[in-house]
Design a protein around this motif. Sequence first.
Motif, PDB file in Angstrom:
ATOM      1  N   SER A 271       5.194  55.256  35.437  1.00 18.20           N
ATOM      2  CA  SER A 271       4.655  55.015  34.104  1.00 18.20           C
ATOM      3  C   SER A 271       5.210  53.725  33.505  1.00 18.20           C
ATOM      4  O   SER A 271       4.479  52.940  32.892  1.00 18.20           O
ATOM      5  CB  SER A 271       4.985  56.202  33.190  1.00 18.20           C
ATOM      6  N   ALA A 272       6.514  53.492  33.695  1.00 19.43           N
ATOM      7  CA  ALA A 272       7.158  52.323  33.099  1.00 19.43           C
ATOM      8  C   ALA A 272       6.614  51.020  33.648  1.00 19.43           C
ATOM      9  O   ALA A 272       6.576  49.999  32.946  1.00 19.43           O
ATOM     10  CB  ALA A 272       8.670  52.395  33.333  1.00 19.43           C
ATOM     11  N   THR A 273       6.180  51.022  34.911  1.00 21.75           N
ATOM     12  CA  THR A 273       5.702  49.795  35.557  1.00 21.75           C
ATOM     13  C   THR A 273       4.189  49.683  35.593  1.00 21.75           C
ATOM     14  O   THR A 273       3.654  48.808  36.276  1.00 21.75           O
ATOM     15  CB  THR A 273       6.237  49.723  37.009  1.00 21.75           C
ATOM     16  N   GLY A 274       3.497  50.569  34.873  1.00 21.74           N
ATOM     17  CA  GLY A 274       2.033  50.536  34.905  1.00 21.74           C
ATOM     18  C   GLY A 274       1.495  50.871  36.273  1.00 21.74           C
ATOM     19  O   GLY A 274       0.620  50.173  36.792  1.00 21.74           O
ATOM     20  N   ASN A 275       2.061  51.947  36.851  1.00 19.23           N
ATOM     21  CA  ASN A 275       1.688  52.364  38.204  1.00 19.23           C
ATOM     22  C   ASN A 275       1.934  51.243  39.213  1.00 19.23           C
ATOM     23  O   ASN A 275       1.133  50.988  40.108  1.00 19.23           O
ATOM     24  CB  ASN A 275       0.234  52.821  38.265  1.00 19.23           C
ATOM     25  N   PHE A 276       3.082  50.558  39.028  1.00 15.17           N
ATOM     26  CA  PHE A 276       3.484  49.455  39.896  1.00 15.17           C
ATOM     27  C   PHE A 276       2.383  48.396  39.989  1.00 15.17           C
ATOM     28  O   PHE A 276       1.993  47.961  41.072  1.00 15.17           O
ATOM     29  CB  PHE A 276       3.874  49.978  41.282  1.00 15.17           C
ATOM     30  N   SER A 277       1.927  48.007  38.826  1.00 10.55           N
ATOM     31  CA  SER A 277       0.847  47.025  38.731  1.00 10.55           C
ATOM     32  C   SER A 277       1.302  45.670  39.273  1.00 10.55           C
ATOM     33  O   SER A 277       2.442  45.245  39.065  1.00 10.55           O
ATOM     34  CB  SER A 277       0.413  46.873  37.275  1.00 10.55           C
ATOM     35  N   SER A 278       0.390  44.989  39.939  1.00  8.21           N
ATOM     36  CA  SER A 278       0.702  43.647  40.459  1.00  8.21           C
ATOM     37  C   SER A 278       0.999  42.673  39.318  1.00  8.21           C
ATOM     38  O   SER A 278       1.685  41.667  39.523  1.00  8.21           O
ATOM     39  CB  SER A 278      -0.473  43.135  41.295  1.00  8.21           C
ATOM     40  N   LYS A 279       0.522  42.973  38.108  1.00  7.67           N
ATOM     41  CA  LYS A 279       0.804  42.122  36.963  1.00  7.67           C
ATOM     42  C   LYS A 279       2.279  42.170  36.561  1.00  7.67           C
ATOM     43  O   LYS A 279       2.767  41.270  35.882  1.00  7.67           O
ATOM     44  CB  LYS A 279      -0.056  42.542  35.771  1.00  7.67           C
ATOM     45  N   ASN A 280       2.971  43.221  36.977  1.00  5.89           N
ATOM     46  CA  ASN A 280       4.377  43.389  36.597  1.00  5.89           C
ATOM     47  C   ASN A 280       5.349  42.978  37.699  1.00  5.89           C
ATOM     48  O   ASN A 280       6.551  43.219  37.580  1.00  5.89           O
ATOM     49  CB  ASN A 280       4.644  44.854  36.211  1.00  5.89           C
ATOM     50  N   ILE A 281       4.860  42.364  38.768  1.00  6.39           N
ATOM     51  CA  ILE A 281       5.745  41.946  39.847  1.00  6.39           C
ATOM     52  C   ILE A 281       6.597  40.760  39.391  1.00  6.39           C
ATOM     53  O   ILE A 281       6.077  39.736  38.938  1.00  6.39           O
ATOM     54  CB  ILE A 281       4.952  41.573  41.114  1.00  6.39           C
ATOM     55  N   LEU A 282       7.915  40.917  39.502  1.00 10.92           N
ATOM     56  CA  LEU A 282       8.857  39.851  39.160  1.00 10.92           C
ATOM     57  C   LEU A 282       9.237  39.026  40.384  1.00 10.92           C
ATOM     58  O   LEU A 282       9.590  37.855  40.267  1.00 10.92           O
ATOM     59  CB  LEU A 282      10.132  40.439  38.538  1.00 10.92           C
ATOM     60  N   GLY A 283       9.205  39.627  41.538  1.00  9.85           N
ATOM     61  CA  GLY A 283       9.575  38.925  42.760  1.00  9.85           C
ATOM     62  C   GLY A 283       9.467  39.860  43.949  1.00  9.85           C
ATOM     63  O   GLY A 283       9.196  41.053  43.807  1.00  9.85           O
ATOM     64  N   LYS A 284       9.670  39.300  45.141  1.00  7.70           N
ATOM     65  CA  LYS A 284       9.625  40.122  46.348  1.00  7.70           C
ATOM     66  C   LYS A 284      10.646  39.611  47.349  1.00  7.70           C
ATOM     67  O   LYS A 284      11.051  38.452  47.323  1.00  7.70           O
ATOM     68  CB  LYS A 284       8.232  40.112  46.960  1.00  7.70           C
ATOM     69  N   GLY A 285      11.092  40.515  48.217  1.00  6.07           N
ATOM     70  CA  GLY A 285      12.063  40.165  49.239  1.00  6.07           C
ATOM     71  C   GLY A 285      11.702  40.856  50.539  1.00  6.07           C
ATOM     72  O   GLY A 285      10.612  41.419  50.696  1.00  6.07           O
ATOM     73  N   GLY A 286      12.658  40.844  51.466  1.00  8.47           N
ATOM     74  CA  GLY A 286      12.397  41.396  52.781  1.00  8.47           C
ATOM     75  C   GLY A 286      12.183  42.893  52.778  1.00  8.47           C
ATOM     76  O   GLY A 286      11.549  43.436  53.684  1.00  8.47           O
ATOM     77  N   PHE A 287      12.676  43.595  51.742  1.00  5.40           N
ATOM     78  CA  PHE A 287      12.583  45.049  51.740  1.00  5.40           C
ATOM     79  C   PHE A 287      11.622  45.590  50.685  1.00  5.40           C
ATOM     80  O   PHE A 287      11.481  46.785  50.540  1.00  5.40           O
ATOM     81  CB  PHE A 287      13.964  45.671  51.524  1.00  5.40           C
TER      82      PHE A 287
END
Length: 497
Positions: A271-287
């Motif tokens: 709920s906090a992330t909007g169902n893990f919305s791509s709009k809320n992505i801050l960054g990405k890594g190997g994991f």
Amino acid sequence: MKIKDSTHLQALMTIKNTLKDPHGVLKNWDQDSVDPCSWTTVSCSLENFVTGLEVPGQNLSGLLSPSIGNLTNLETILLQNNNITGLIPAEIGKLTKLRTLDLSSNHLYGAIPTSVGNLESLQYLRLNNNTLSGPFPSASANLSQLVFLDLSYNNLSGPVPGSLARTFNIVGNPLICGTNNAERDCYGTAPMPPYNLNSSLPPAIMSKSHKFAIAFGTAIGCIGLLVLAAGFLFWWRHRRNRQVLFDVDDQHMENVSLGNVKRFQFRELQSATGNFSSKNILGKGGFGYVYRGQFPDGTLVAVKRLKDGNAAGGEAQFQTEVEMISLALHRNLLRLYGFCMTATERLLVYPYMSNGSVASRLKGKPPLDWVTRKRIALGAGRGLLYLHEQCDPKIIHRDVKAANILLDDCCEAIVGDFGLAKLLDHRDSHVTTAVRGTVGHIAPEYLSTGQSSEKTDVFGFGILLLELVTGQTALEFGKTANQKGAMLDWVYETEKN
């Protein structure tokens, strides 16, 4: 507190003289020094005010001097995991700017001074794993800024104020959290309702015959002794094994407990992330990905979601990161809010860093000014110094780079991403592992030998300094020159010219 003030210089020396220092971590505290800001374990502001005393896990013993009350600009006191004994000085209530006070896992006794109620700026208070006694400090209800309170495993008595910190833990105090009290009353993430523990027997029982009251009292006494014995055994095992955090075997998954670190429900983070919305992505890594999240109370967080919670690499990343962050507590290190584990998911919850990473800001608008870049370098250096010198065992980060140095609201450097970190005993010179890290930041000797130590972190820190100076990341240098190590080659050429 200006460092030229002899009163405050004397206060620091008095603190040193009342402590026993077997590892010599205070040996450069010199009476004749004109700059205490250069002393190990002392932190200062840009205006040369002493704002921090940070000496955790160094086997300090002796007493904590009342002179600490004269250091009126202190914001941080970290003296946890030592052998300090005696009373908590009442003079500590003079430190009205104090935001973090951690005296946990020492041998302090006596009552918690009521002057603690004067610490109007206090946000983080840990006095757990001591032998403090007396009434629960009712003044804690006046600390309006307090968000974390841990008084567990002492001998405090009730009644407990009706208002505590957002996150609190008072388990292990038999006179408060005995068999008659619900577990949720002893720790949680919301203020508990007021209740009075002075009378442990309901009115109906008190009205019974004197004979029955004696029998009942005897039974309660026996139960109390058993609870005390069980509590002591649990406390002893907790202190002995406090670095062993959890077993990630699936069949034990539901029994995972990380003490004061909150365990979130997956639906809360969803709920906090909007169902893990791509709009809320801050960054990405190997994991996996990191998402921006916001809880109903307005708290902003960063949620790290592993790609595959059951994969061997992801599981190891999860356990390593939680273990390392739980062991290390410093203002320049990323702290852990909580975690989430399900049959298929592994998530970590951190404070939200509004200014992103150093890597993102090097190319951002407006550009970082030189004062900010210097502050970032000093903050990252303090965080690494804590990991290498003040943690026991010490922690080797193994992936120091601009992308892993985060910036809070004030652009203070926060060292994050401990997924590749390793523990190293102070008696050992290195640990041999498979080479891990980021191209351009890995020390040459680590590449050739697989031996990692604090020196490999120092190499990464040196590359970070070059990134701050040039405004480019090491990887960007390599792409421009179409070769690895191009940033160091540039330095060599610059020196020749």
